[in-house]
Design a protein around this motif. Structure first.
Motif, PDB file in Angstrom:
ATOM      1  N   ASP A 176      27.791  31.901 -21.595  1.00 15.89           N
ATOM      2  CA  ASP A 176      27.426  32.690 -22.773  1.00 15.89           C
ATOM      3  C   ASP A 176      26.111  32.144 -23.348  1.00 15.89           C
ATOM      4  OD1 ASP A 176      28.916  34.871 -23.436  1.00 15.89           O
ATOM      5  OD2 ASP A 176      30.438  33.764 -24.551  1.00 15.89           O
ATOM      6  N   PRO A 177      25.064  32.958 -23.419  1.00 13.78           N
ATOM      7  CA  PRO A 177      23.761  32.450 -23.882  1.00 13.78           C
ATOM      8  C   PRO A 177      23.789  32.013 -25.341  1.00 13.78           C
ATOM      9  CG  PRO A 177      23.531  34.558 -22.746  1.00 13.78           C
ATOM     10  CD  PRO A 177      24.996  34.364 -23.014  1.00 13.78           C
ATOM     11  N   GLU A 178      23.116  30.919 -25.615  1.00 14.40           N
ATOM     12  CA  GLU A 178      22.948  30.452 -26.988  1.00 14.40           C
ATOM     13  C   GLU A 178      21.610  30.899 -27.557  1.00 14.40           C
ATOM     14  OE1 GLU A 178      23.669  26.233 -27.143  1.00 14.40           O
ATOM     15  OE2 GLU A 178      25.589  26.410 -26.095  1.00 14.40           O
ATOM     16  N   GLU A 179      20.720  31.386 -26.679  1.00 16.94           N
ATOM     17  CA  GLU A 179      19.422  31.890 -27.104  1.00 16.94           C
ATOM     18  C   GLU A 179      18.838  32.707 -25.956  1.00 16.94           C
ATOM     19  OE1 GLU A 179      16.230  29.058 -27.302  1.00 16.94           O
ATOM     20  OE2 GLU A 179      17.350  27.618 -26.072  1.00 16.94           O
ATOM     21  N   ALA A 180      17.756  33.425 -26.247  1.00 17.17           N
ATOM     22  CA  ALA A 180      17.048  34.198 -25.222  1.00 17.17           C
ATOM     23  C   ALA A 180      16.046  33.276 -24.531  1.00 17.17           C
ATOM     24  CB  ALA A 180      16.349  35.392 -25.849  1.00 17.17           C
TER      25      ALA A 180
ATOM     26  N   GLU B  48      13.213  30.629 -19.432  1.00 20.76           N
ATOM     27  CA  GLU B  48      13.101  29.759 -18.267  1.00 20.76           C
ATOM     28  C   GLU B  48      14.353  29.774 -17.398  1.00 20.76           C
ATOM     29  OE1 GLU B  48       9.961  26.459 -20.069  1.00 20.76           O
ATOM     30  OE2 GLU B  48      12.060  25.910 -19.858  1.00 20.76           O
ATOM     31  N   LEU B  49      15.318  30.604 -17.765  1.00 22.06           N
ATOM     32  CA  LEU B  49      16.572  30.666 -17.024  1.00 22.06           C
ATOM     33  C   LEU B  49      16.739  32.017 -16.342  1.00 22.06           C
ATOM     34  CD1 LEU B  49      19.029  29.021 -19.573  1.00 22.06           C
ATOM     35  CD2 LEU B  49      18.115  28.000 -17.484  1.00 22.06           C
ATOM     36  N   GLY B  50      17.619  32.051 -15.330  1.00 23.29           N
ATOM     37  CA  GLY B  50      18.028  33.307 -14.732  1.00 23.29           C
ATOM     38  C   GLY B  50      19.272  33.829 -15.426  1.00 23.29           C
ATOM     39  N   TYR B  51      19.509  35.138 -15.314  1.00 26.29           N
ATOM     40  CA  TYR B  51      20.651  35.786 -15.961  1.00 26.29           C
ATOM     41  C   TYR B  51      21.446  36.581 -14.921  1.00 26.29           C
ATOM     42  CZ  TYR B  51      18.406  34.755 -20.454  1.00 26.29           C
ATOM     43  OH  TYR B  51      17.844  34.117 -21.529  1.00 26.29           O
TER      44      TYR B  51
ATOM     45  N   GLU C  96      15.651  37.298 -13.266  1.00 23.53           N
ATOM     46  CA  GLU C  96      15.099  35.963 -13.087  1.00 23.53           C
ATOM     47  C   GLU C  96      13.984  35.672 -14.092  1.00 23.53           C
ATOM     48  OE1 GLU C  96      16.106  33.478 -11.178  1.00 23.53           O
ATOM     49  OE2 GLU C  96      17.773  34.748 -10.549  1.00 23.53           O
ATOM     50  N   LYS C  97      14.186  34.691 -14.945  1.00 28.52           N
ATOM     51  CA  LYS C  97      13.168  34.166 -15.853  1.00 28.52           C
ATOM     52  C   LYS C  97      12.367  35.284 -16.535  1.00 28.52           C
ATOM     53  CE  LYS C  97      12.952  29.956 -13.150  1.00 28.52           C
ATOM     54  NZ  LYS C  97      12.172  29.083 -12.254  1.00 28.52           N
ATOM     55  N   PRO C  98      13.042  36.069 -17.347  1.00 27.36           N
ATOM     56  CA  PRO C  98      12.383  37.225 -17.978  1.00 27.36           C
ATOM     57  C   PRO C  98      11.478  36.815 -19.141  1.00 27.36           C
ATOM     58  CG  PRO C  98      14.613  36.995 -18.799  1.00 27.36           C
ATOM     59  CD  PRO C  98      14.453  35.948 -17.731  1.00 27.36           C
ATOM     60  N   GLN C  99      10.586  37.714 -19.542  1.00 28.57           N
ATOM     61  CA  GLN C  99       9.870  37.551 -20.796  1.00 28.57           C
ATOM     62  C   GLN C  99      10.875  37.652 -21.942  1.00 28.57           C
ATOM     63  OE1 GLN C  99       6.512  36.848 -21.034  1.00 28.57           O
ATOM     64  NE2 GLN C  99       6.573  36.709 -18.795  1.00 28.57           N
TER      65      GLN C  99
ATOM     66  N   ALA D 287      14.577  39.213 -21.982  1.00 30.75           N
ATOM     67  CA  ALA D 287      15.732  38.314 -22.097  1.00 30.75           C
ATOM     68  C   ALA D 287      16.662  38.780 -23.209  1.00 30.75           C
ATOM     69  CB  ALA D 287      15.265  36.886 -22.363  1.00 30.75           C
ATOM     70  N   GLU D 288      16.094  39.194 -24.340  1.00 33.60           N
ATOM     71  CA  GLU D 288      16.912  39.687 -25.452  1.00 33.60           C
ATOM     72  C   GLU D 288      17.664  40.960 -25.051  1.00 33.60           C
ATOM     73  OE1 GLU D 288      13.917  40.103 -28.412  1.00 33.60           O
ATOM     74  OE2 GLU D 288      14.009  37.982 -29.039  1.00 33.60           O
ATOM     75  N   GLN D 289      16.981  41.852 -24.335  1.00 37.36           N
ATOM     76  CA  GLN D 289      17.634  43.080 -23.879  1.00 37.36           C
ATOM     77  C   GLN D 289      18.738  42.776 -22.866  1.00 37.36           C
ATOM     78  OE1 GLN D 289      14.271  45.415 -22.438  1.00 37.36           O
ATOM     79  NE2 GLN D 289      14.350  46.696 -24.270  1.00 37.36           N
ATOM     80  N   THR D 290      18.483  41.786 -22.000  1.00 38.94           N
ATOM     81  CA  THR D 290      19.482  41.403 -20.999  1.00 38.94           C
ATOM     82  C   THR D 290      20.735  40.866 -21.666  1.00 38.94           C
ATOM     83  OG1 THR D 290      17.745  40.923 -19.387  1.00 38.94           O
ATOM     84  CG2 THR D 290      19.898  39.934 -19.001  1.00 38.94           C
ATOM     85  N   ILE D 291      20.565  40.063 -22.697  1.00 36.84           N
ATOM     86  CA  ILE D 291      21.717  39.515 -23.422  1.00 36.84           C
ATOM     87  C   ILE D 291      22.482  40.632 -24.129  1.00 36.84           C
ATOM     88  CG2 ILE D 291      22.407  38.026 -25.352  1.00 36.84           C
ATOM     89  CD1 ILE D 291      20.088  36.160 -24.527  1.00 36.84           C
ATOM     90  N   GLU D 292      21.755  41.589 -24.714  1.00 32.89           N
ATOM     91  CA  GLU D 292      22.408  42.731 -25.362  1.00 32.89           C
ATOM     92  C   GLU D 292      23.225  43.543 -24.359  1.00 32.89           C
ATOM     93  OE1 GLU D 292      19.497  45.048 -27.374  1.00 32.89           O
ATOM     94  OE2 GLU D 292      18.990  43.462 -28.807  1.00 32.89           O
TER      95      GLU D 292
END
Length: 327
Positions: free
Chosen positions: A160-164, A167-170, A189-192, A196-201
């Motif tokens: 579970d991500p703690e932040e966007a 430097e990490l893959g999702y 992989e290592k998104p802008q 990254a925020e959209q991926t977590i959403e």
């Protein structure tokens, strides 16, 4: 420091752990170069204590496997560091690769050794450069992943991500609001930051690169994805183990192998084999870059006073960071 690492609780006789300890850690060299100019691979460094990150990974493996069924893949050129670190393992469980040909080859060689000894093995694959604040949460997930993997599924642990973090893959599950184990929809992989925020959403989880699989299933995936020449390693590994070939023969094969990344060239091409297990936030970090080390030190060890840089003969990343800040 990270929480208590639980020991084995009724592990299965075919449960194995494979610790990946052959990386070079180039992105972290600004922190892992000692005062003599020697770049120490990060898995042989300590975050802030007396034990190396590799040692922590070996303890983590004990959630599912005894030392007798824990293997480590290491690099021949790192012998001075891994020999003292791996004294808890039987010598036959230390698989030495003669060169770096990427993580796919780095998994294939020790997997062949495990399957030769136990064709029914279920294998937990663990990187050796992680920090975990709450080891109990991770150990619970590891044991559950091993249990599910015995049914033939490849279970990837997604944190579970703690932040966007850019430097990490999702890993994005196909049904983000469904059960804790879902089919994998895609990798990012290592998104802008915005991506990254959209991926977590969308339900994206940090890709820990910790996973569990039946050994035979994992071998089949590698066989599908790797070039034909790479599978020569399986025969050479057996012949070296049986005394029918010399380690130099293995080095000769490595000379002609391509570099193959396991995530990019294997996992991402075979998503139908994969499931992702959601792991609650547990203070996990892969310590892959100076920024990630700095953030872990700031978040977890803000009041920590580092020991001397080479305390116990192990390079201390906290002390290295403090020294560079003062320079």
């Amino acid at each position: 420091m990270s929480g208590l690492i639980p020991r084995i609780a009724g592990h299965n006789e075919h449960s194995w752990a494979l610790v990946l300890g052959a990386g070079e850690g180039k992105r972290l060299r600004s922190l892992t170069t000692d005062d003599r100019g020697v770049a120490v691979p990060k898995q042989f460094c300590s975050l802030a204590g007396e034990h190396s990150l590799l040692h922590d990974a070996l303890l983590r493996a004990r959630a599912v496997a005894s030392p007798a069924r824990t293997c480590a893949i290491v690099a021949a050129e790192h012998r001075r560091w891994w020999e003292p670190s791996l004294r808890s393992l039987p010598s036959e469980n230390i698989i030495v690769q003669p060169g770096n040909r990427g993580t796919a080859i780095g998994i294939l060689l020790p997997l062949a050794a495990i399957l030769r000894r136990d064709p029914d093995a279920t294998v937990l694959v663990l990187p050796s450069d992680h920090f975990v604040r709450n080891e109990v949460i991770l150990a619970r997930a590891i044991r559950e992943a091993m249990s599910r993997a015995r049914d033939g599924e490849v279970i990837l642990l997604g944190i579970d991500p703690e932040e966007a973090d850019t430097e990490l893959g999702y890993i994005v599950p196909d049904r983000p609001c469904g059960a804790d184990v879902q089919q994998v929809a895609r990798f990012v992989e290592k998104p802008q930051r915005h991506e990254a925020e959209q991926t977590i959403e969308a339900g994206g989880l940090w890709n820990s690169f910790i996973f569990a699989a039946r050994g035979a299933t994992l071998f089949g995936m590698l066989e599908r994805a790797l070039p034909e020449g790479a599978m020569q390693l399986v025969d050479i590994e057996r012949r070296v183990a049986d005394g029918e070939a010399m380690p130099g023969d293995l080095a000769d094969v490595y000379e002609h192998l391509p570099t193959v990344d396991f995530s990019r060239e294997v996992l991402q091409h075979l998503p139908r084999f994969l499931r992702v297990m959601r792991v609650p936030s547990c203070g996990w970090s892969d310590l892959g870059t100076p920024r990630r080390v700095r953030e872990v030190l700031s978040r977890e060890l803000a009041d920590f006073v580092p020991e001397p840089v080479a305390s116990g003969g192990i390079l201390n990343l906290a002390a290295q960071h403090a020294r560079l800040q003062l320079a």
